[in-house]
Design a protein around this motif. Sequence first.
Motif, mmCIF file in Angstrom:
data_model
loop_
_atom_site.group_PDB
_atom_site.id
_atom_site.type_symbol
_atom_site.label_atom_id
_atom_site.label_comp_id
_atom_site.label_asym_id
_atom_site.label_seq_id
_atom_site.Cartn_x
_atom_site.Cartn_y
_atom_site.Cartn_z
ATOM 1 N N PHE A 1 0.954 -1.244 -0.072
ATOM 2 C CA PHE A 1 -0.046 -0.131 -0.020
ATOM 3 C C PHE A 1 0.837 1.276 -0.094
ATOM 4 O O PHE A 1 1.904 1.493 0.757
ATOM 5 N N THR A 2 0.420 2.100 -0.853
ATOM 6 C CA THR A 2 1.102 3.565 -0.945
ATOM 7 C C THR A 2 0.184 4.546 -0.234
ATOM 8 O O THR A 2 0.612 5.220 0.580
ATOM 9 N N ARG A 3 -0.899 4.980 -0.891
ATOM 10 C CA ARG A 3 -1.917 5.815 -0.324
ATOM 11 C C ARG A 3 -3.318 5.487 -0.881
ATOM 12 O O ARG A 3 -3.506 4.745 -2.085
ATOM 13 N N VAL A 4 -4.307 6.279 -0.623
ATOM 14 C CA VAL A 4 -5.735 6.113 -0.972
ATOM 15 C C VAL A 4 -5.750 7.166 -2.024
ATOM 16 O O VAL A 4 -5.381 8.432 -1.783
ATOM 17 N N LEU A 5 -6.269 6.631 -3.422
ATOM 18 C CA LEU A 5 -6.524 7.432 -4.310
ATOM 19 C C LEU A 5 -7.720 8.203 -4.325
ATOM 20 O O LEU A 5 -8.103 9.567 -4.760
ATOM 21 N N ASN A 6 -8.978 7.338 -4.012
ATOM 22 C CA ASN A 6 -10.126 8.098 -3.763
ATOM 23 C C ASN A 6 -11.172 7.032 -3.069
ATOM 24 O O ASN A 6 -10.900 5.612 -2.951
ATOM 25 N N GLU A 7 -12.143 7.551 -2.501
ATOM 26 C CA GLU A 7 -13.219 6.649 -1.891
ATOM 27 C C GLU A 7 -14.490 7.364 -2.120
ATOM 28 O O GLU A 7 -14.678 8.604 -2.258
ATOM 29 N N ASP A 8 -15.589 6.501 -2.354
ATOM 30 C CA ASP A 8 -17.006 7.242 -2.641
ATOM 31 C C ASP A 8 -17.898 6.513 -1.731
ATOM 32 O O ASP A 8 -18.261 5.245 -2.128
ATOM 33 N N PRO A 9 -18.229 7.053 -0.660
ATOM 34 C CA PRO A 9 -19.357 6.225 0.242
ATOM 35 C C PRO A 9 -20.687 6.155 -0.356
ATOM 36 O O PRO A 9 -21.384 5.134 0.372
ATOM 37 N N ILE A 10 -21.020 6.884 -1.285
ATOM 38 C CA ILE A 10 -22.276 6.549 -2.129
ATOM 39 C C ILE A 10 -22.039 5.133 -2.852
ATOM 40 O O ILE A 10 -22.958 4.312 -2.890
ATOM 41 N N LEU A 11 -21.276 5.214 -3.801
ATOM 42 C CA LEU A 11 -20.817 3.995 -4.755
ATOM 43 C C LEU A 11 -20.285 2.835 -3.835
ATOM 44 O O LEU A 11 -20.003 1.774 -4.462
ATOM 45 N N LYS A 12 -19.893 2.913 -2.729
ATOM 46 C CA LYS A 12 -19.121 2.119 -1.774
ATOM 47 C C LYS A 12 -18.158 1.445 -2.463
ATOM 48 O O LYS A 12 -17.695 0.296 -2.526
ATOM 49 N N THR A 13 -17.033 2.422 -2.704
ATOM 50 C CA THR A 13 -15.756 2.148 -3.657
ATOM 51 C C THR A 13 -14.526 2.829 -2.888
ATOM 52 O O THR A 13 -14.611 3.819 -2.181
ATOM 53 N N LEU A 14 -13.345 2.123 -2.957
ATOM 54 C CA LEU A 14 -12.233 2.453 -2.389
ATOM 55 C C LEU A 14 -11.216 2.099 -3.506
ATOM 56 O O LEU A 14 -10.862 1.033 -3.806
ATOM 57 N N GLU B 1 -15.044 -2.595 -4.395
ATOM 58 C CA GLU B 1 -16.390 -1.957 -4.004
ATOM 59 C C GLU B 1 -17.055 -3.306 -3.626
ATOM 60 O O GLU B 1 -16.742 -4.383 -3.632
ATOM 61 N N ARG B 2 -17.971 -2.703 -2.814
ATOM 62 C CA ARG B 2 -19.061 -3.593 -2.140
ATOM 63 C C ARG B 2 -19.868 -4.311 -3.134
ATOM 64 O O ARG B 2 -20.408 -3.720 -3.983
ATOM 65 N N SER B 3 -20.193 -5.550 -3.080
ATOM 66 C CA SER B 3 -20.918 -6.340 -4.309
ATOM 67 C C SER B 3 -22.431 -5.975 -3.526
ATOM 68 O O SER B 3 -22.630 -5.541 -2.469
ATOM 69 N N ALA B 4 -23.121 -6.032 -4.626
ATOM 70 C CA ALA B 4 -24.662 -5.791 -4.366
ATOM 71 C C ALA B 4 -25.221 -6.920 -3.587
ATOM 72 O O ALA B 4 -24.844 -8.204 -3.664
ATOM 73 N N PHE B 5 -25.989 -6.561 -2.579
ATOM 74 C CA PHE B 5 -26.837 -7.753 -2.060
ATOM 75 C C PHE B 5 -27.771 -8.395 -2.700
ATOM 76 O O PHE B 5 -28.569 -8.043 -3.513
ATOM 77 N N PRO B 6 -27.748 -9.815 -2.854
ATOM 78 C CA PRO B 6 -28.642 -10.563 -3.443
ATOM 79 C C PRO B 6 -29.948 -10.660 -2.698
ATOM 80 O O PRO B 6 -29.975 -10.775 -1.353
ATOM 81 N N VAL B 7 -31.115 -10.524 -3.305
ATOM 82 C CA VAL B 7 -32.468 -10.719 -2.524
ATOM 83 C C VAL B 7 -32.620 -12.096 -2.053
ATOM 84 O O VAL B 7 -32.814 -12.021 -0.812
ATOM 85 N N GLN B 8 -32.328 -13.089 -2.802
ATOM 86 C CA GLN B 8 -32.457 -14.428 -2.090
ATOM 87 C C GLN B 8 -31.549 -15.170 -2.984
ATOM 88 O O GLN B 8 -31.670 -15.245 -4.356
#
Length: 308
Positions: free
Chosen positions: A10-23, A50-57
């Motif tokens: 790891f060097t540094r964080v380039l970006n984070e998006d709390p809405i899209l749940k990405t780092l 990125e966070r995976s989408a939650f499956p309904v079932q």
Amino acid sequence: MTHELAAFNFTRVLNEDPILKTLTLLGTLPSPTAVNGEANTQESAILIIERSAFPVQTATGHVAQRIATLATLGKNDIYSWWTAILAQSQLEPDLKISVIHPATEAHIVKYSKQERKMVTETAEIYRARVLPWIENQPKSRIQWVYNILNGSKEQDDILFRDNDPDTGFIVLPDSKWDRKTLSSLYLLAISMRSDVRSMRDLTTKHLPMLKNIREKALKMVPEKFPGVASDEVRLFVHYHPSYYHFHVHITHVQAQVPGSTVGQSHLLENIIDNIEHIDPDYYSKINLRFALGVNHPVYALVTGELSN
């Protein structure tokens, strides 16, 4: 791949998006071309997590059944708040990770968080400044596109192929899609033509290609993905695109995808109408206003803030 990512420094964080749940992280990974004597050779690498989408079932049941640990945050009347840790599941991964390695300085700039501003690209500025810059881009930057079109890479991913040299295209999943959540469906249609770099190049002679993409994509998606109707499919083009070989984004209308904002996103249907009913050379004549990161090379070209 697990062992490969374990070697990520790891060097540094380039970006984070709390809405899209990405780092987005910058670091290094061992060079893929290193030999035994060069085992410590490191090259820049970018991880997009990125966070995976939650499956309904799923076959394993509702997502609530995967909760392994709960901790309360509070309660008020009928409302309560919790934090939770999910049990591991091979069928329902929690993260999707994209890797760019080796990453160039252009990649680092592209994925770094930066201030965005609205700019206006006039037809004159495009011809005098932006077009020469596009024409000077090394072909190697889009070699991956030609690898797909000529059949040497990612052939197992191709969902549709039309080999006509003038109107043909291929369709494959976009790397940002998890390939299972239909409400976030994200595909790419990449033109067989190499003479159309962006929306600016489109004229009346390209209408057959545009209409072919529209008609066959709208037919193909419901066939390949039962449950997604043609009126739930959105077709659009980015300007400026992330790479200068004409392609169309195909998404579910509910999908919240990067770059679908006003200014950057242009519906394929509107593009066809503008060329067909307003002016055959519409996109080479108009002014285009859009948001652009201040570190994007085009920002300096459009605003005139050129370095000495």
